[in-house]
Design a protein around this motif. Sequence first.
Motif, PDB file in Angstrom:
ATOM      1  N   LYS A  93       0.813  -1.212   0.000  1.00 33.06           N
ATOM      2  CA  LYS A  93       0.000   0.000   0.000  1.00 33.06           C
ATOM      3  C   LYS A  93       0.847   1.262   0.000  1.00 33.06           C
ATOM      4  CE  LYS A  93      -2.110   1.040   3.758  1.00 33.06           C
ATOM      5  NZ  LYS A  93      -3.011   0.993   4.931  1.00 33.06           N
ATOM      6  N   HIS A  94       2.063   1.184   0.573  1.00 33.74           N
ATOM      7  CA  HIS A  94       2.907   2.368   0.696  1.00 33.74           C
ATOM      8  C   HIS A  94       4.052   2.392  -0.313  1.00 33.74           C
ATOM      9  CE1 HIS A  94       1.017   1.985   4.698  1.00 33.74           C
ATOM     10  NE2 HIS A  94       1.055   3.299   4.696  1.00 33.74           N
ATOM     11  N   MET A  95       4.031   1.520  -1.309  1.00 32.22           N
ATOM     12  CA  MET A  95       5.149   1.463  -2.254  1.00 32.22           C
ATOM     13  C   MET A  95       5.258   2.728  -3.096  1.00 32.22           C
ATOM     14  SD  MET A  95       5.213  -2.504  -3.561  1.00 32.22           S
ATOM     15  CE  MET A  95       6.828  -2.381  -4.287  1.00 32.22           C
ATOM     16  N   LYS A 102       8.237   0.465  -8.901  1.00 30.04           N
ATOM     17  CA  LYS A 102       8.781  -0.074 -10.143  1.00 30.04           C
ATOM     18  C   LYS A 102      10.182  -0.646  -9.932  1.00 30.04           C
ATOM     19  CE  LYS A 102       6.136   2.825 -13.321  1.00 30.04           C
ATOM     20  NZ  LYS A 102       6.184   3.730 -14.497  1.00 30.04           N
ATOM     21  N   ASP A 103      10.478  -1.045  -8.706  1.00 30.92           N
ATOM     22  CA  ASP A 103      11.793  -1.576  -8.362  1.00 30.92           C
ATOM     23  C   ASP A 103      11.677  -3.074  -8.127  1.00 30.92           C
ATOM     24  OD1 ASP A 103      14.324  -2.176  -7.275  1.00 30.92           O
ATOM     25  OD2 ASP A 103      14.529  -0.118  -6.543  1.00 30.92           O
ATOM     26  N   LEU A 104      12.396  -3.864  -8.922  1.00 32.69           N
ATOM     27  CA  LEU A 104      12.329  -5.322  -8.805  1.00 32.69           C
ATOM     28  C   LEU A 104      12.951  -5.807  -7.510  1.00 32.69           C
ATOM     29  CD1 LEU A 104      11.689  -8.094 -10.076  1.00 32.69           C
ATOM     30  CD2 LEU A 104      13.879  -7.966 -11.259  1.00 32.69           C
ATOM     31  N   GLU A 144       0.561  -9.325  -9.439  1.00 30.70           N
ATOM     32  CA  GLU A 144      -0.330  -8.525 -10.278  1.00 30.70           C
ATOM     33  C   GLU A 144       0.028  -7.044 -10.207  1.00 30.70           C
ATOM     34  OE1 GLU A 144      -4.329  -9.361  -9.227  1.00 30.70           O
ATOM     35  OE2 GLU A 144      -4.383 -11.297 -10.273  1.00 30.70           O
ATOM     36  N   GLN A 145       0.423  -6.579  -9.027  1.00 28.19           N
ATOM     37  CA  GLN A 145       0.876  -5.197  -8.922  1.00 28.19           C
ATOM     38  C   GLN A 145       2.158  -4.986  -9.721  1.00 28.19           C
ATOM     39  OE1 GLN A 145       0.721  -3.516  -5.007  1.00 28.19           O
ATOM     40  NE2 GLN A 145       2.318  -2.022  -5.433  1.00 28.19           N
ATOM     41  N   MET A 146       3.044  -5.958  -9.718  1.00 28.52           N
ATOM     42  CA  MET A 146       4.229  -5.868 -10.564  1.00 28.52           C
ATOM     43  C   MET A 146       3.844  -5.759 -12.038  1.00 28.52           C
ATOM     44  SD  MET A 146       6.905  -8.622  -8.975  1.00 28.52           S
ATOM     45  CE  MET A 146       7.885  -8.492 -10.460  1.00 28.52           C
ATOM     46  N   GLU A 147       2.886  -6.566 -12.444  1.00 30.02           N
ATOM     47  CA  GLU A 147       2.453  -6.548 -13.844  1.00 30.02           C
ATOM     48  C   GLU A 147       1.826  -5.224 -14.218  1.00 30.02           C
ATOM     49  OE1 GLU A 147      -0.041  -9.521 -16.843  1.00 30.02           O
ATOM     50  OE2 GLU A 147      -0.120  -9.773 -14.670  1.00 30.02           O
ATOM     51  N   PRO A 196      14.694   4.704 -17.482  1.00 30.42           N
ATOM     52  CA  PRO A 196      13.665   5.581 -16.911  1.00 30.42           C
ATOM     53  C   PRO A 196      13.553   6.899 -17.659  1.00 30.42           C
ATOM     54  CG  PRO A 196      15.638   5.685 -15.581  1.00 30.42           C
ATOM     55  CD  PRO A 196      15.903   4.646 -16.633  1.00 30.42           C
ATOM     56  N   LEU A 197      12.390   7.539 -17.510  1.00 27.84           N
ATOM     57  CA  LEU A 197      12.151   8.805 -18.168  1.00 27.84           C
ATOM     58  C   LEU A 197      12.866   9.936 -17.432  1.00 27.84           C
ATOM     59  CD1 LEU A 197       8.347   8.680 -19.026  1.00 27.84           C
ATOM     60  CD2 LEU A 197      10.225   8.795 -20.643  1.00 27.84           C
TER      61      LEU A 197
END
Length: 397
Positions: A93-95, A102-104, A144-147, A196-197
């Motif tokens: 929730k706090h990512m 977006k960090d593996l 799923e959040q990673m996807e 990254p942008l």
Amino acid sequence: MLLKKLLRFGSTYCYYRTHSEHYTNFIRTFRTSSKCCEQKEEEKESKALIQRDAFDRIQDKTKQTYLEAIKYFINEDHVYRRGHVEFIYSAMKHMQEFGVHKDLEVYKALIDVLPKGKFIPQNIIQAEFMHYPKQQQCIIDLLEQMEDCGVMPDYEMEDLLVNIFGRRGFPVRKYWRMMYWMPKFKNLSPYPVPDPLPNDTFELAKYAIERISKVDVTTVVTVYQTVDIVDSIDDTWVVSAQSTTQKMLLQEHDVTQPIYVEGPFKVWIKGNPINYFILRTKAGPPAPEEKDVNLDDVSKLKVSLFNLRPPVGKAMRKIPSVHEQDDGTIYSLCATGTSSQDSLLSWIRHLEKDGNPKLGEAQVVFTLRTGSKEIAKVGEEQDEIKRKLKINDTNRL
């Protein structure tokens, strides 16, 4: 024999009557001790909840502090790791607040929270009926959040999932599906942007205008400065795009018809919104509709004699370009640093100097939209309506 039993029963009864207060006090103390145990369990649960929501209390929201919070949870209960599912959901929730969505490495650290070897099914029945469903569903939500964030897993994550759930676990199946589809869609976009942008708005505007204008290969993206125009108020940049076809269409424009500057419209570059404006005119008269010709009808077939070709129809129609749409012809588009009317006026003056003299003769109308208003919730709207009805009823009374 009967007399011995009666004497034994009577002595036991008398002993119980004399020591009844002692027994009642013991029962009371046992009950109070059980309540104390319940209170201690509630305190433990409250402490666990406080620990799981510890991400709210962190002031410096960075990746390092996020990983330190995960390590603190693992080291505190390194054997059983109670409450790991709730901790993972709280961490997910706090990512976005910490900027690690977006960090593996962070996703692998969260998967590593689960204890190893405890959720592996022992037979086919446990595997197909989702052995330990709460833990498996938690990791499936994590994947799923990673996807959704576009984070592609690696082979190290497969080893983690196999060690936790076995090769028949549902999270491992989800991982295999992601590894099959995500590499196929990773480089499928015809308009790629760097990852990254950059954080600079000017660079993002250039990527946005280039992506929109790639429908015509002759489009040239030019960067103007508003200070180059005399009497300009804003000191900013203008990223403009115009092709040779658009210049020809602008040269053929009737000066009696106005040209409109419309916007702002919004385009998204990987979650970053960029406002852009277009320069267009109204659509011309509709082209004549072609009559439907039945190619299978041979009743009026004209046969050529002496190798002469049959007469060709004289009805010819000009094929419109990609810039001539049903609602109008687009002459150019741009994105400015301030998105103000003064910067757009400087843009028109730059286009006039850059080989578009018709802009100085035609009438240019600015039809700009205001900023987006706040969207009220449905519940708030209903409360407001009820409040107005009550006021009206009181006024009638």
